[in-house]
Design a protein around this motif. Structure first.
Motif, PDB file in Angstrom:
ATOM      1  N   LEU A  43       3.714  -4.089  -7.641  1.00 11.15           N
ATOM      2  CA  LEU A  43       2.577  -3.279  -7.258  1.00 11.15           C
ATOM      3  C   LEU A  43       2.300  -2.027  -8.222  1.00 11.15           C
ATOM      4  O   LEU A  43       1.558  -1.181  -7.932  1.00 11.15           O
ATOM      5  N   LEU A  44       3.224  -2.053  -9.246  1.00 13.47           N
ATOM      6  CA  LEU A  44       3.075  -0.945 -10.152  1.00 13.47           C
ATOM      7  C   LEU A  44       1.741  -0.537 -10.504  1.00 13.47           C
ATOM      8  O   LEU A  44       1.383   0.633 -10.768  1.00 13.47           O
ATOM      9  N   ASP A  45       0.966  -1.592 -10.898  1.00 15.66           N
ATOM     10  CA  ASP A  45      -0.320  -1.279 -11.484  1.00 15.66           C
ATOM     11  C   ASP A  45      -1.549  -1.755 -10.482  1.00 15.66           C
ATOM     12  O   ASP A  45      -2.665  -1.566 -11.042  1.00 15.66           O
ATOM     13  N   ASP A  46      -1.006  -1.675  -9.185  1.00 12.32           N
ATOM     14  CA  ASP A  46      -2.130  -1.678  -8.154  1.00 12.32           C
ATOM     15  C   ASP A  46      -3.015  -0.318  -8.402  1.00 12.32           C
ATOM     16  O   ASP A  46      -2.482   0.835  -8.666  1.00 12.32           O
ATOM     17  N   ASN A  47      -4.355  -0.624  -8.068  1.00 15.19           N
ATOM     18  CA  ASN A  47      -5.457   0.423  -8.302  1.00 15.19           C
ATOM     19  C   ASN A  47      -5.566   1.317  -6.986  1.00 15.19           C
ATOM     20  O   ASN A  47      -6.584   2.296  -7.323  1.00 15.19           O
ATOM     21  N   ASP A  94      -5.169   3.729  -3.967  1.00 14.38           N
ATOM     22  CA  ASP A  94      -4.272   4.931  -3.294  1.00 14.38           C
ATOM     23  C   ASP A  94      -3.159   4.325  -2.089  1.00 14.38           C
ATOM     24  O   ASP A  94      -2.010   5.094  -1.930  1.00 14.38           O
ATOM     25  N   LEU A  95      -3.966   3.674  -1.190  1.00 16.98           N
ATOM     26  CA  LEU A  95      -3.042   3.427   0.056  1.00 16.98           C
ATOM     27  C   LEU A  95      -1.895   2.366  -0.383  1.00 16.98           C
ATOM     28  O   LEU A  95      -0.981   2.299   0.378  1.00 16.98           O
ATOM     29  N   ILE A  96      -1.989   1.808  -1.726  1.00 15.73           N
ATOM     30  CA  ILE A  96      -0.745   1.115  -1.889  1.00 15.73           C
ATOM     31  C   ILE A  96       0.148   1.897  -2.530  1.00 15.73           C
ATOM     32  O   ILE A  96       1.443   1.811  -2.476  1.00 15.73           O
ATOM     33  N   HIS A  97      -0.316   2.834  -3.463  1.00 15.74           N
ATOM     34  CA  HIS A  97       0.621   3.988  -4.118  1.00 15.74           C
ATOM     35  C   HIS A  97       1.218   4.733  -2.877  1.00 15.74           C
ATOM     36  O   HIS A  97       2.527   4.841  -3.288  1.00 15.74           O
ATOM     37  N   LYS A  98       0.694   5.037  -2.071  1.00 17.10           N
ATOM     38  CA  LYS A  98       1.481   5.675  -0.979  1.00 17.10           C
ATOM     39  C   LYS A  98       2.481   4.913  -0.399  1.00 17.10           C
ATOM     40  O   LYS A  98       3.666   5.441  -0.016  1.00 17.10           O
ATOM     41  N   ALA A  99       2.300   3.558  -0.162  1.00 12.35           N
ATOM     42  CA  ALA A  99       3.254   2.724   0.472  1.00 12.35           C
ATOM     43  C   ALA A  99       4.403   2.329  -0.260  1.00 12.35           C
ATOM     44  O   ALA A  99       5.563   2.356   0.164  1.00 12.35           O
ATOM     45  N   VAL A 100       4.211   2.326  -1.640  1.00 11.33           N
ATOM     46  CA  VAL A 100       5.131   1.953  -2.526  1.00 11.33           C
ATOM     47  C   VAL A 100       6.207   3.386  -2.672  1.00 11.33           C
ATOM     48  O   VAL A 100       7.323   3.120  -2.352  1.00 11.33           O
ATOM     49  N   LEU A 140       6.868 -12.044   0.855  1.00 11.36           N
ATOM     50  CA  LEU A 140       6.364 -10.630   0.356  1.00 11.36           C
ATOM     51  C   LEU A 140       5.578 -10.632  -0.807  1.00 11.36           C
ATOM     52  O   LEU A 140       4.738 -10.122  -0.983  1.00 11.36           O
ATOM     53  N   ASP A 141       6.164 -11.799  -1.848  1.00 12.12           N
ATOM     54  CA  ASP A 141       5.576 -11.902  -3.009  1.00 12.12           C
ATOM     55  C   ASP A 141       4.203 -12.340  -2.948  1.00 12.12           C
ATOM     56  O   ASP A 141       3.161 -11.773  -3.719  1.00 12.12           O
ATOM     57  N   ARG A 142       4.160 -13.222  -2.024  1.00 14.55           N
ATOM     58  CA  ARG A 142       2.741 -13.890  -1.896  1.00 14.55           C
ATOM     59  C   ARG A 142       1.581 -12.897  -1.423  1.00 14.55           C
ATOM     60  O   ARG A 142       0.826 -12.748  -1.878  1.00 14.55           O
ATOM     61  N   LEU A 143       2.257 -12.004  -0.434  1.00 10.39           N
ATOM     62  CA  LEU A 143       1.146 -10.902   0.130  1.00 10.39           C
ATOM     63  C   LEU A 143       1.048  -9.934  -0.978  1.00 10.39           C
ATOM     64  O   LEU A 143      -0.056  -9.335  -0.925  1.00 10.39           O
ATOM     65  N   ALA A 144       2.010  -9.697  -1.721  1.00  8.00           N
ATOM     66  CA  ALA A 144       1.966  -8.612  -2.590  1.00  8.00           C
ATOM     67  C   ALA A 144       0.845  -9.030  -3.743  1.00  8.00           C
ATOM     68  O   ALA A 144       0.133  -7.955  -4.303  1.00  8.00           O
ATOM     69  N   ARG A 145       0.774 -10.287  -3.903  1.00 14.38           N
ATOM     70  CA  ARG A 145      -0.235 -10.745  -4.781  1.00 14.38           C
ATOM     71  C   ARG A 145      -1.539 -11.218  -4.470  1.00 14.38           C
ATOM     72  O   ARG A 145      -2.526 -11.446  -5.166  1.00 14.38           O
ATOM     73  N   SER A 146      -1.861 -10.971  -3.303  1.00 15.59           N
ATOM     74  CA  SER A 146      -3.102 -11.111  -2.686  1.00 15.59           C
ATOM     75  C   SER A 146      -4.185 -10.203  -3.091  1.00 15.59           C
ATOM     76  O   SER A 146      -4.129  -8.855  -3.267  1.00 15.59           O
ATOM     77  N   ALA A 147      -5.593 -10.727  -2.922  1.00 13.28           N
ATOM     78  CA  ALA A 147      -6.407  -9.880  -3.188  1.00 13.28           C
ATOM     79  C   ALA A 147      -6.896  -8.860  -2.293  1.00 13.28           C
ATOM     80  O   ALA A 147      -7.678  -8.088  -2.303  1.00 13.28           O
ATOM     81  N   TRP A 178      11.153   2.814 -14.425  1.00 15.09           N
ATOM     82  CA  TRP A 178       9.507   2.919 -14.301  1.00 15.09           C
ATOM     83  C   TRP A 178       8.833   3.915 -13.929  1.00 15.09           C
ATOM     84  O   TRP A 178       7.577   4.070 -13.736  1.00 15.09           O
ATOM     85  N   ALA A 179       9.503   5.124 -13.801  1.00  7.69           N
ATOM     86  CA  ALA A 179       8.925   6.503 -13.515  1.00  7.69           C
ATOM     87  C   ALA A 179       7.571   6.699 -14.387  1.00  7.69           C
ATOM     88  O   ALA A 179       6.454   7.108 -14.013  1.00  7.69           O
ATOM     89  N   GLY A 180       7.775   6.397 -15.529  1.00  4.74           N
ATOM     90  CA  GLY A 180       6.490   6.803 -16.675  1.00  4.74           C
ATOM     91  C   GLY A 180       5.440   5.985 -16.287  1.00  4.74           C
ATOM     92  O   GLY A 180       4.265   6.078 -16.881  1.00  4.74           O
ATOM     93  N   ARG A 181       5.489   5.026 -15.676  1.00  4.12           N
ATOM     94  CA  ARG A 181       4.482   3.693 -15.456  1.00  4.12           C
ATOM     95  C   ARG A 181       3.849   3.916 -13.884  1.00  4.12           C
ATOM     96  O   ARG A 181       2.920   3.375 -13.767  1.00  4.12           O
ATOM     97  N   MET A 182       4.767   4.653 -13.066  1.00  2.00           N
ATOM     98  CA  MET A 182       4.176   4.728 -11.810  1.00  2.00           C
ATOM     99  C   MET A 182       2.816   5.455 -11.658  1.00  2.00           C
ATOM    100  O   MET A 182       2.849   6.677 -12.235  1.00  2.00           O
ATOM    101  N   PRO A 183       2.003   5.244 -10.523  1.00  2.13           N
ATOM    102  CA  PRO A 183       0.901   6.181 -10.140  1.00  2.13           C
ATOM    103  C   PRO A 183       1.297   7.450  -9.794  1.00  2.13           C
ATOM    104  O   PRO A 183       2.695   7.614  -9.221  1.00  2.13           O
TER     105      PRO A 183
END
Length: 239
Positions: A174-178, A180-186, A136-143, A209-214
């Motif tokens: 994935l907190l800093d992912d840019n 929207d489809l990742i924000h929704k999944a998280v 999961l970590d390897r997938l989460a770091r994928s481009a 983490w609420a203050g940093r979450m999209p």
């Protein structure tokens, strides 16, 4: 086996449904589904057409031509069959399906394809005795956007088994992912973890983490909390 299913899909194709799906899944230029081809079949009907092929063990390679089809519904049908067999099959069959799936994630290239398959195929495989949670970590770091969504949505299967550590670890990655489809999944997976397993764990993550979450991820995550608690966490947003 593949050709009869392709013919069944073609026989039920509906151009009006295809046009609606194309708009919904952003086939337009610049959309995340740009270039995809819809023939006009919804997931519920595809599941019915695929059902006869899910009742006995499969060689996943037999269905790979569907996954490499330009037609969205062909790819979805393949993933429905693999997912059903990942749920029902023995460890060796699940392992073969997961291996081929992970080698072809560039073809699992829209959110509905991910959401129909990541849990049973990837999450289910991780729950096997020889499962590798670091996958999961390897997938989460994928481009690749779809790899990252797979990483998050795969944890749904773990949540159903009462395992939430992976959900929160990948959410943090994935907190800093840019996208929207990742924000929704998280946010979706965090909400599920809080609802199904332990709300206190969800609140502890939000406290940190609420203050940093999209914004989208935060709204999804707090959706089932009481109004005062939702207002509290929305008020934690960083400037």
């Amino acid at each position: 086996m593949v050709q009869p299913l392709v013919e069944s899909i073609a026989a039920e194709a509906d151009p009006e449904v295809a046009a609606t799906l194309a708009r919904f899944f952003q086939v337009r230029p610049g959309g995340y589904g740009e270039g995809d081809v819809f023939v006009g079949l919804k997931l519920s009907r595809l599941r019915v057409l695929a059902r006869p092929y899910t009742r006995t063990p499969v060689d996943p390679a037999d269905w790979l031509p569907l996954l490499h089809s330009p037609v969205h519904e062909h790819r979805l049908a393949c993933l429905v069959i693999w997912s059903e067999r990942a749920e029902r099959g023995e460890t060796a069959e699940r392992a073969a399906i997961a291996e081929l799936y992970l080698a072809n994630t560039d073809r699992v290239n829209n959110w509905d394809l991910v959401d129909a398959s990541a849990g049973p195929i990837v999450g289910g495989r991780i729950l096997d005795p020889d499962g590798d949670h670091a996958l999961l970590d390897r997938l989460a770091r994928s481009a690749l956007l779809w790899d990252r969504r797979i990483a998050m949505v795969a944890t749904h299967q773990l949540i159903r088994a009462g395992v939430t550590a992976d959900t929160y670890r990948i959410a943090e990655l994935l907190l800093d992912d840019n996208h929207d489809l990742i924000h929704k999944a998280v946010g979706w997976m965090m909400r599920e973890a809080g609802k199904r397993v332990d709300e206190a764990e969800l609140l502890a993550f939000l406290d940190r983490w609420a203050g940093r979450m999209p914004r989208t991820a935060l709204r999804y995550a707090i959706e089932r909390l009481d109004p005062d608690t939702r207002r509290h966490y929305l008020g934690q947003r960083a400037g």
